[in-house]
Design a protein around this motif. Structure first.
Motif, PDB file in Angstrom:
ATOM      1  N   LEU A 144       0.809  -1.203   0.000  1.00  0.00           N
ATOM      2  CA  LEU A 144       0.000   0.000   0.000  1.00  0.00           C
ATOM      3  C   LEU A 144       0.850   1.264   0.000  1.00  0.00           C
ATOM      4  O   LEU A 144       2.008   1.257   0.398  1.00  0.00           O
ATOM      5  CB  LEU A 144      -0.934  -0.017   1.212  1.00  0.00           C
ATOM      6  N   PRO A 145       0.280   2.376  -0.437  1.00  0.00           N
ATOM      7  CA  PRO A 145       1.034   3.611  -0.642  1.00  0.00           C
ATOM      8  C   PRO A 145       1.829   4.071   0.562  1.00  0.00           C
ATOM      9  O   PRO A 145       2.936   4.543   0.429  1.00  0.00           O
ATOM     10  CB  PRO A 145      -0.057   4.631  -0.982  1.00  0.00           C
ATOM     11  N   ARG A 146       1.263   3.929   1.764  1.00  0.00           N
ATOM     12  CA  ARG A 146       1.960   4.455   2.935  1.00  0.00           C
ATOM     13  C   ARG A 146       3.245   3.693   3.232  1.00  0.00           C
ATOM     14  O   ARG A 146       4.109   4.172   3.954  1.00  0.00           O
ATOM     15  CB  ARG A 146       1.037   4.412   4.155  1.00  0.00           C
ATOM     16  N   SER A 147       3.370   2.476   2.680  1.00  0.00           N
ATOM     17  CA  SER A 147       4.537   1.677   3.027  1.00  0.00           C
ATOM     18  C   SER A 147       5.476   1.430   1.854  1.00  0.00           C
ATOM     19  O   SER A 147       6.511   0.815   2.029  1.00  0.00           O
ATOM     20  CB  SER A 147       4.084   0.322   3.578  1.00  0.00           C
ATOM     21  N   LEU A 148       5.107   1.903   0.659  1.00  0.00           N
ATOM     22  CA  LEU A 148       5.948   1.631  -0.504  1.00  0.00           C
ATOM     23  C   LEU A 148       6.891   2.794  -0.745  1.00  0.00           C
ATOM     24  O   LEU A 148       6.472   3.926  -0.912  1.00  0.00           O
ATOM     25  CB  LEU A 148       5.089   1.402  -1.754  1.00  0.00           C
ATOM     26  N   GLU A 149       8.159   2.517  -0.754  1.00  0.00           N
ATOM     27  CA  GLU A 149       9.153   3.554  -1.000  1.00  0.00           C
ATOM     28  C   GLU A 149       9.338   3.705  -2.500  1.00  0.00           C
ATOM     29  O   GLU A 149       9.653   2.742  -3.198  1.00  0.00           O
ATOM     30  CB  GLU A 149      10.479   3.162  -0.352  1.00  0.00           C
ATOM     31  N   LEU A 150       9.131   4.903  -3.009  1.00  0.00           N
ATOM     32  CA  LEU A 150       9.224   5.135  -4.447  1.00  0.00           C
ATOM     33  C   LEU A 150      10.668   5.356  -4.870  1.00  0.00           C
ATOM     34  O   LEU A 150      11.501   5.816  -4.092  1.00  0.00           O
ATOM     35  CB  LEU A 150       8.393   6.364  -4.835  1.00  0.00           C
ATOM     36  N   HIS A 151      10.938   5.035  -6.119  1.00  0.00           N
ATOM     37  CA  HIS A 151      12.264   5.245  -6.688  1.00  0.00           C
ATOM     38  C   HIS A 151      12.102   5.980  -8.007  1.00  0.00           C
ATOM     39  O   HIS A 151      12.103   5.363  -9.071  1.00  0.00           O
ATOM     40  CB  HIS A 151      12.971   3.907  -6.913  1.00  0.00           C
ATOM     41  N   PRO A 152      11.921   7.317  -7.980  1.00  0.00           N
ATOM     42  CA  PRO A 152      11.637   8.067  -9.200  1.00  0.00           C
ATOM     43  C   PRO A 152      12.707   7.890 -10.264  1.00  0.00           C
ATOM     44  O   PRO A 152      12.421   7.971 -11.446  1.00  0.00           O
ATOM     45  CB  PRO A 152      11.582   9.524  -8.714  1.00  0.00           C
ATOM     46  N   GLN A 153      13.954   7.643  -9.846  1.00  0.00           N
ATOM     47  CA  GLN A 153      15.005   7.529 -10.838  1.00  0.00           C
ATOM     48  C   GLN A 153      14.823   6.301 -11.726  1.00  0.00           C
ATOM     49  O   GLN A 153      15.438   6.189 -12.777  1.00  0.00           O
ATOM     50  CB  GLN A 153      16.383   7.483 -10.162  1.00  0.00           C
TER      51      GLN A 153
ATOM     52  N   GLU B 287       4.301   2.185  -9.560  1.00  0.00           N
ATOM     53  CA  GLU B 287       5.078   3.344  -9.111  1.00  0.00           C
ATOM     54  C   GLU B 287       4.413   4.645  -9.546  1.00  0.00           C
ATOM     55  O   GLU B 287       4.381   5.627  -8.802  1.00  0.00           O
ATOM     56  CB  GLU B 287       6.508   3.262  -9.650  1.00  0.00           C
ATOM     57  N   HIS B 288       3.878   4.638 -10.764  1.00  0.00           N
ATOM     58  CA  HIS B 288       3.190   5.836 -11.252  1.00  0.00           C
ATOM     59  C   HIS B 288       1.933   6.110 -10.424  1.00  0.00           C
ATOM     60  O   HIS B 288       1.664   7.256 -10.038  1.00  0.00           O
ATOM     61  CB  HIS B 288       2.824   5.652 -12.723  1.00  0.00           C
ATOM     62  N   LEU B 289       1.163   5.073 -10.143  1.00  0.00           N
ATOM     63  CA  LEU B 289      -0.052   5.234  -9.342  1.00  0.00           C
ATOM     64  C   LEU B 289       0.271   5.786  -7.956  1.00  0.00           C
ATOM     65  O   LEU B 289      -0.387   6.709  -7.465  1.00  0.00           O
ATOM     66  CB  LEU B 289      -0.765   3.888  -9.189  1.00  0.00           C
ATOM     67  N   LEU B 290       1.284   5.216  -7.348  1.00  0.00           N
ATOM     68  CA  LEU B 290       1.614   5.622  -5.991  1.00  0.00           C
ATOM     69  C   LEU B 290       2.211   7.023  -5.949  1.00  0.00           C
ATOM     70  O   LEU B 290       2.028   7.759  -4.981  1.00  0.00           O
ATOM     71  CB  LEU B 290       2.568   4.602  -5.374  1.00  0.00           C
ATOM     72  N   GLY B 291       2.889   7.395  -7.018  1.00  0.00           N
ATOM     73  CA  GLY B 291       3.435   8.745  -7.089  1.00  0.00           C
ATOM     74  C   GLY B 291       2.363   9.806  -7.285  1.00  0.00           C
ATOM     75  O   GLY B 291       2.576  10.980  -6.986  1.00  0.00           O
ATOM     76  N   SER B 292       1.204   9.395  -7.805  1.00  0.00           N
ATOM     77  CA  SER B 292       0.111  10.351  -8.021  1.00  0.00           C
ATOM     78  C   SER B 292      -1.103   9.995  -7.164  1.00  0.00           C
ATOM     79  O   SER B 292      -2.234  10.341  -7.494  1.00  0.00           O
ATOM     80  CB  SER B 292      -0.284  10.361  -9.507  1.00  0.00           C
ATOM     81  N   TRP B 293      -0.848   9.295  -6.063  1.00  0.00           N
ATOM     82  CA  TRP B 293      -1.928   8.757  -5.231  1.00  0.00           C
ATOM     83  C   TRP B 293      -2.889   9.829  -4.731  1.00  0.00           C
ATOM     84  O   TRP B 293      -4.099   9.627  -4.687  1.00  0.00           O
ATOM     85  CB  TRP B 293      -1.324   8.001  -4.051  1.00  0.00           C
ATOM     86  N   GLU B 294      -2.372  10.988  -4.364  1.00  0.00           N
ATOM     87  CA  GLU B 294      -3.216  12.037  -3.794  1.00  0.00           C
ATOM     88  C   GLU B 294      -4.197  12.606  -4.817  1.00  0.00           C
ATOM     89  O   GLU B 294      -5.207  13.207  -4.439  1.00  0.00           O
ATOM     90  CB  GLU B 294      -2.346  13.167  -3.224  1.00  0.00           C
TER      91      GLU B 294
END
Length: 246
Positions: free
Chosen positions: A149-158, A203-210
């Motif tokens: 889930l979003p609160r626990s997934l660390e994103l890696h934009p690179q 990753e895209h979904l979680l980066g734009s979750w809000e």
């Protein structure tokens, strides 16, 4: 077939295209019918592509209200247009490709039609299959939803592919999931054979979750939980030969 039979005589082909295209300036439906049936098949032929794209540009300019064109473009026609617009090294010149990119948002509106909430799931598979990430080997070894889930997934934009065709694909996939509830079930079915694409999408979904509506967030969380179970099942079955599951 008529144009291809005269392909060695571009002047005659252009005359045919011009003559058939006249109907479109009074009627968007007729214009799209001509463009999809006559001009799309020859898109990529050097001598004919400029006219085909210029005609499409003018057609959409003359008919700013696109509603009368709904139902004319389906997945079979839409995805070749997407590829011509965004995929590199195709047979269009850079300037024509850029011109088609400018038309793409309106083509997308035409394709998604009057009822996107019951249509977009039919587009989801082809969007997903194209979203192949260029990622380092270590990323390919990770299960896409291991952290869930979003609160626990660390994103890696690179690790995100910056190319605009990927951004376009990911945005469209997000739109499918947000607008058409059936898209989530389609994703669950496709997931085992599209692990790397799903990783990029997550990753895209979680980066734009809000930006995702709360109601959709809840259904997406359920989907992510389902994908986690699929991961466990794949590992239990010994699918370690698949580099995306190791």
């Amino acid at each position: 077939e008529l144009l291809r039979s005269h392909q060695s005589r571009p002047a005659k082909c252009l005359t045919i295209m011009w003559a058939l295209g006249q109907a479109g300036f009074a009627n968007l439906t007729e214009g799209l019918k001509v463009w999809l049936g006559i001009m799309l098949p020859v898109l990529g032929i050097k001598s004919l592509s400029p006219f085909a794209i210029t005609y499409l540009d003018r057609l959409l300019l003359m008919h700013p209200s696109l509603t009368k064109g709904f139902g004319m473009i389906g997945p079979k026609d839409f995805f070749p247009l997407l590829d011509f617009a965004y995929m590199p090294n195709n047979s269009l010149t850079p300037s024509l490709q850029e011109q088609l990119c400018q038309l793409y948002p309106r083509l997308k509106v035409l394709a998604f039609g009057a009822k996107p909430d019951s249509t977009l799931h039919t587009y989801f598979p082809s969007f997903l299959s194209r979203a192949t990430p260029s990622c380092p080997p270590e990323m390919k070894k990770e299960l896409p939803v291991d952290s869930c889930l979003p609160r626990s997934l660390e994103l890696h934009p690179q690790k995100m592919d910056p190319k605009r065709q990927h951004i376009q694909l990911l945005s469209s996939l997000t739109e499918c999931l947000t607008v058409d509830p059936l898209s989530a079930s389609v994703w669950r079915q496709l997931y085992p054979k599209h692990l790397s694409q799903s990783s990029l999408l997550l990753e895209h979904l979680l980066g734009s979750w809000e930006q995702i509506p709360k109601k959709v967030q809840k259904s997406l969380q359920e989907t992510i939980q389902s994908l986690k179970l699929t991961n466990q099942e794949l590992l239990r079955k010994g699918s370690g030969h698949n580099q995306d599951v190791v």
